[in-house]
Write a protein that holds these residues in place. Structure first.
Motif, PDB file in Angstrom:
ATOM      1  N   SER A  82       0.869  -1.171   0.000  1.00 49.69           N
ATOM      2  CA  SER A  82       0.000   0.000   0.000  1.00 49.69           C
ATOM      3  C   SER A  82       0.906   1.221   0.000  1.00 49.69           C
ATOM      4  CB  SER A  82      -0.906   0.012   1.241  1.00 49.69           C
ATOM      5  OG  SER A  82      -0.137   0.270   2.405  1.00 49.69           O
ATOM      6  N   ASP A  83       0.334   2.406  -0.089  1.00 52.10           N
ATOM      7  CA  ASP A  83       1.124   3.605   0.143  1.00 52.10           C
ATOM      8  C   ASP A  83       1.663   3.557   1.573  1.00 52.10           C
ATOM      9  OD1 ASP A  83       0.447   4.449  -2.380  1.00 52.10           O
ATOM     10  OD2 ASP A  83      -1.069   5.892  -1.707  1.00 52.10           O
ATOM     11  N   LEU A  84       2.879   4.089   1.757  1.00 49.34           N
ATOM     12  CA  LEU A  84       3.527   4.023   3.065  1.00 49.34           C
ATOM     13  C   LEU A  84       3.971   5.392   3.531  1.00 49.34           C
ATOM     14  CD1 LEU A  84       6.016   1.018   2.580  1.00 49.34           C
ATOM     15  CD2 LEU A  84       3.741   0.941   3.606  1.00 49.34           C
ATOM     16  N   THR A  85       3.883   5.602   4.837  1.00 43.98           N
ATOM     17  CA  THR A  85       4.554   6.718   5.502  1.00 43.98           C
ATOM     18  C   THR A  85       5.474   6.104   6.539  1.00 43.98           C
ATOM     19  OG1 THR A  85       2.654   8.184   5.196  1.00 43.98           O
ATOM     20  CG2 THR A  85       4.271   8.816   6.861  1.00 43.98           C
ATOM     21  N   VAL A  86       6.787   6.368   6.416  1.00 50.26           N
ATOM     22  CA  VAL A  86       7.764   5.720   7.299  1.00 50.26           C
ATOM     23  C   VAL A  86       8.576   6.767   8.041  1.00 50.26           C
ATOM     24  CG1 VAL A  86       7.915   3.706   5.787  1.00 50.26           C
ATOM     25  CG2 VAL A  86       9.590   5.550   5.547  1.00 50.26           C
ATOM     26  N   SER A  87       9.066   6.347   9.224  1.00 53.46           N
ATOM     27  CA  SER A  87       9.887   7.223  10.059  1.00 53.46           C
ATOM     28  C   SER A  87      11.164   6.495  10.448  1.00 53.46           C
ATOM     29  CB  SER A  87       9.121   7.631  11.315  1.00 53.46           C
ATOM     30  OG  SER A  87       9.979   8.275  12.249  1.00 53.46           O
ATOM     31  N   THR A  88      12.291   7.178  10.332  1.00 50.15           N
ATOM     32  CA  THR A  88      13.580   6.646  10.785  1.00 50.15           C
ATOM     33  C   THR A  88      13.857   7.124  12.200  1.00 50.15           C
ATOM     34  OG1 THR A  88      14.638   8.509   9.654  1.00 50.15           O
ATOM     35  CG2 THR A  88      14.629   6.396   8.507  1.00 50.15           C
ATOM     36  N   GLU A  89      12.858   7.042  13.061  1.00 46.17           N
ATOM     37  CA  GLU A  89      12.940   7.608  14.412  1.00 46.17           C
ATOM     38  C   GLU A  89      14.053   6.997  15.242  1.00 46.17           C
ATOM     39  OE1 GLU A  89       9.668   4.645  16.483  1.00 46.17           O
ATOM     40  OE2 GLU A  89       9.156   6.736  16.170  1.00 46.17           O
ATOM     41  N   ARG A  90      14.443   5.757  14.986  1.00 44.47           N
ATOM     42  CA  ARG A  90      15.433   5.092  15.822  1.00 44.47           C
ATOM     43  C   ARG A  90      16.832   5.130  15.211  1.00 44.47           C
ATOM     44  NH1 ARG A  90      13.607  -0.470  18.266  1.00 44.47           N
ATOM     45  NH2 ARG A  90      14.203  -1.192  16.216  1.00 44.47           N
ATOM     46  N   THR A  91      16.980   5.700  14.032  1.00 48.27           N
ATOM     47  CA  THR A  91      18.289   5.745  13.388  1.00 48.27           C
ATOM     48  C   THR A  91      18.978   7.059  13.697  1.00 48.27           C
ATOM     49  OG1 THR A  91      17.514   4.342  11.583  1.00 48.27           O
ATOM     50  CG2 THR A  91      19.512   5.618  11.200  1.00 48.27           C
ATOM     51  N   LEU A  92      20.186   6.985  14.213  1.00 47.01           N
ATOM     52  CA  LEU A  92      20.946   8.190  14.534  1.00 47.01           C
ATOM     53  C   LEU A  92      21.554   8.791  13.280  1.00 47.01           C
ATOM     54  CD1 LEU A  92      22.757   6.813  17.691  1.00 47.01           C
ATOM     55  CD2 LEU A  92      21.000   8.578  17.672  1.00 47.01           C
ATOM     56  N   ALA A  93      21.503  10.087  13.195  1.00 47.58           N
ATOM     57  CA  ALA A  93      22.115  10.773  12.055  1.00 47.58           C
ATOM     58  C   ALA A  93      23.630  10.637  12.121  1.00 47.58           C
ATOM     59  CB  ALA A  93      21.721  12.244  12.057  1.00 47.58           C
ATOM     60  N   ALA A  94      24.249  10.444  10.971  1.00 49.32           N
ATOM     61  CA  ALA A  94      25.697  10.314  10.925  1.00 49.32           C
ATOM     62  C   ALA A  94      26.347  11.638  11.316  1.00 49.32           C
ATOM     63  CB  ALA A  94      26.153   9.904   9.531  1.00 49.32           C
ATOM     64  N   PRO A  95      27.363  11.618  12.194  1.00 44.04           N
ATOM     65  CA  PRO A  95      28.021  12.870  12.576  1.00 44.04           C
ATOM     66  C   PRO A  95      28.913  13.426  11.482  1.00 44.04           C
ATOM     67  CG  PRO A  95      29.123  11.003  13.584  1.00 44.04           C
ATOM     68  CD  PRO A  95      27.902  10.454  12.905  1.00 44.04           C
ATOM     69  N   ALA A  96      29.255  12.581  10.523  1.00 49.73           N
ATOM     70  CA  ALA A  96      30.088  13.004   9.408  1.00 49.73           C
ATOM     71  C   ALA A  96      29.831  12.053   8.248  1.00 49.73           C
ATOM     72  CB  ALA A  96      31.562  12.992   9.788  1.00 49.73           C
ATOM     73  N   PRO A  97      29.936  12.528   7.015  1.00 46.42           N
ATOM     74  CA  PRO A  97      29.710  11.630   5.874  1.00 46.42           C
ATOM     75  C   PRO A  97      30.830  10.609   5.753  1.00 46.42           C
ATOM     76  CG  PRO A  97      30.490  13.779   5.132  1.00 46.42           C
ATOM     77  CD  PRO A  97      30.222  13.914   6.598  1.00 46.42           C
ATOM     78  N   ALA A  98      30.481   9.427   5.252  1.00 47.25           N
ATOM     79  CA  ALA A  98      31.489   8.400   5.027  1.00 47.25           C
ATOM     80  C   ALA A  98      32.429   8.834   3.904  1.00 47.25           C
ATOM     81  CB  ALA A  98      30.815   7.081   4.671  1.00 47.25           C
ATOM     82  N   ARG A  99      33.698   8.492   4.089  1.00 47.62           N
ATOM     83  CA  ARG A  99      34.713   8.828   3.088  1.00 47.62           C
ATOM     84  C   ARG A  99      35.603   7.624   2.856  1.00 47.62           C
ATOM     85  NH1 ARG A  99      38.192  13.540   5.373  1.00 47.62           N
ATOM     86  NH2 ARG A  99      39.355  13.041   3.494  1.00 47.62           N
ATOM     87  N   ARG A 100      36.151   7.528   1.662  1.00 50.86           N
ATOM     88  CA  ARG A 100      37.188   6.536   1.377  1.00 50.86           C
ATOM     89  C   ARG A 100      38.535   7.163   1.704  1.00 50.86           C
ATOM     90  NH1 ARG A 100      36.198   2.740  -3.792  1.00 50.86           N
ATOM     91  NH2 ARG A 100      38.235   2.095  -3.018  1.00 50.86           N
ATOM     92  N   ARG A 101      39.301   6.468   2.539  1.00 44.79           N
ATOM     93  CA  ARG A 101      40.595   7.012   2.948  1.00 44.79           C
ATOM     94  C   ARG A 101      41.611   5.882   3.068  1.00 44.79           C
ATOM     95  NH1 ARG A 101      39.427  10.993   8.029  1.00 44.79           N
ATOM     96  NH2 ARG A 101      41.606  11.555   7.678  1.00 44.79           N
ATOM     97  N   LYS A 102      42.876   6.258   2.930  1.00 44.97           N
ATOM     98  CA  LYS A 102      43.975   5.326   3.145  1.00 44.97           C
ATOM     99  C   LYS A 102      44.299   5.287   4.639  1.00 44.97           C
ATOM    100  CE  LYS A 102      45.312   4.242  -1.157  1.00 44.97           C
ATOM    101  NZ  LYS A 102      45.424   2.856  -1.654  1.00 44.97           N
ATOM    102  N   ALA A 103      44.545   4.088   5.153  1.00 46.42           N
ATOM    103  CA  ALA A 103      44.910   3.940   6.554  1.00 46.42           C
ATOM    104  C   ALA A 103      46.172   3.103   6.664  1.00 46.42           C
ATOM    105  CB  ALA A 103      43.785   3.286   7.349  1.00 46.42           C
ATOM    106  N   ARG A 104      47.002   3.463   7.605  1.00 50.21           N
ATOM    107  CA  ARG A 104      48.277   2.777   7.853  1.00 50.21           C
ATOM    108  C   ARG A 104      48.153   1.893   9.082  1.00 50.21           C
ATOM    109  NH1 ARG A 104      50.551   6.967   8.587  1.00 50.21           N
ATOM    110  NH2 ARG A 104      50.708   7.042  10.850  1.00 50.21           N
ATOM    111  N   VAL A 105      48.660   0.680   8.998  1.00 54.98           N
ATOM    112  CA  VAL A 105      48.663  -0.218  10.139  1.00 54.98           C
ATOM    113  C   VAL A 105      49.648   0.306  11.181  1.00 54.98           C
ATOM    114  CG1 VAL A 105      49.170  -2.547  10.956  1.00 54.98           C
ATOM    115  CG2 VAL A 105      48.008  -2.212   8.757  1.00 54.98           C
ATOM    116  N   VAL A 106      49.169   0.546  12.385  1.00 53.39           N
ATOM    117  CA  VAL A 106      50.012   1.002  13.488  1.00 53.39           C
ATOM    118  C   VAL A 106      50.500  -0.185  14.314  1.00 53.39           C
ATOM    119  CG1 VAL A 106      50.093   2.386  15.608  1.00 53.39           C
ATOM    120  CG2 VAL A 106      48.854   3.229  13.591  1.00 53.39           C
TER     121      VAL A 106
END
Length: 343
Positions: A82-106
């Protein structure tokens, strides 16, 4: 036939055909809804259906029948009827957008015979922001990606741009058995981070029960470290289940935290304990039920195997837990070997 889907928080609408999932329809329309595993195992795409109905081929593992009856749905598996109205009430907003980055093993060090602690630093040394409870993808080219929860709190290590992962060895696992053992300090990895909608919902401000099995302790440890450091959290009970004592690789650290914070209680639970074990025995969810006959006033955070998540969710709802305050992060394992390119 198609149906109109309205996402309340984003004030966006799109059309979904009857033979496609709501998540697929959203992507086709350019609407970015929270999602991770995409086979119903993690719960990231969980929404509250405020109006309308959905159906599934089979109920996905990260959604209990009680949650479905209460109007919650997993959009990666749900099809609109049927038609839907949905809420993401339980999902936390991301504090920063995801990025692709290089990481070095420490550093690489064993935490137990089955779990390795991998510490990484971003190669560009730029500071980065994540929310305790989030995860990273290690990108492996044609072998795909492997997801690991962040086990450190922001800026808790020597440098703000470092992060720690707890990696459990999986028999036949391409990364955990092949790549991980070959890594050395200084080696480079491709990451996508931060990801995920799991984390502490501070607006709830209810007594908290955290439940983990295995390396499901990693995101909870990150969350717990940040919450206790803030000095302003409700009482927290953490239950961590393992087969044997050596599986509880953070036992000493958690015991020390419980001694330092009067509002934090740590309960280790072993399912295959030897005769010397003085603590709780059996399944971790049963230990919670034994201590908390009524969970109606609590917020619950569950992280670990899909089987534990499903069993614990049912058990907790049976003793009053509200699905509105039940947050899950279900771990799944990937075994795929790399795919060889055609000559």
């Amino acid at each position: 036939m198609s149906y109109r889907i309205t996402w309340i928080e984003a004030q966006r609408s799109f059309e979904a055909a009857a033979d496609e999932t709501v998540l697929d329809a959203a992507r086709r329309a350019g609407v970015v809804l929270p999602s991770d595993c995409e086979f119903g195992g993690c719960g990231t795409c969980r929404v509250k259906v405020q109006q309308g109905s959905v159906q599934y081929e089979t109920l996905p593992p990260a959604l209990s029948q009680e949650e479905a009856s209460a109007g919650y749905a997993l959009l990666c598996q749900a099809r609109a009827v049927s038609d839907l109205t949905v809420s993401t009430e339980r999902t936390l907003a991301a504090p920063a957008p995801a990025r692709r980055r290089k990481a070095r093993v420490v550093s690489i060090a064993p935490l137990s015979p089955e779990v390795t602690r991998l510490v990484l630093a971003f190669a560009d040394d730029e500071p980065w922001v994540f929310r305790p409870g989030q995860y990273v993808n290690i990108l492996l080219g044609e072998a795909g990606a492997r997801s690991f929860s962040i086990a450190s709190r922001p800026e808790a290590l020597d440098a703000p741009a470092r992060l720690a992962l707890h990696i459990r060895r999986i028999d036949g696992g391409y990364f955990t058995q092949t790549r991980l053992s070959a890594l050395r300090p200084g080696d480079m990895l491709d990451l996508e981070a931060p990801l995920g909608g799991f984390g502490y919902h501070e607006d709830d401000y209810r007594p908290i029960v955290m439940v983990a099995t295995g390396t499901g302790i990693a995101p909870l440890y990150s969350m717990l470290s940040e919450m206790l450091a803030s000095g302003d959290t409700p009482p927290i009970d953490l239950y961590w289940g393992g087969r044997t004592h050596e599986a509880l690789y953070l036992h000493d650290e958690l015991t020390q935290l419980a001694q330092q914070h009067e509002d934090f209680r740590y309960v280790p639970v072993l399912s295959r304990a030897d005769a010397t074990w003085q603590g709780a025995r059996g399944y971790v969810q049963d230990a919670v039920v034994a201590d908390h006959p009524d969970l109606s006033a609590h917020a619950l955070y569950l992280c670990g195997s899909p089987v534990m998540i499903a069993d614990a969710s049912r058990a907790f709802v049976d003793i009053g837990a509200s699905v509105r305050y039940l947050y899950v992060d279900s771990f799944t394992f990937q075994h795929s070997p790399p795919v060889e390119a055609a000559a």
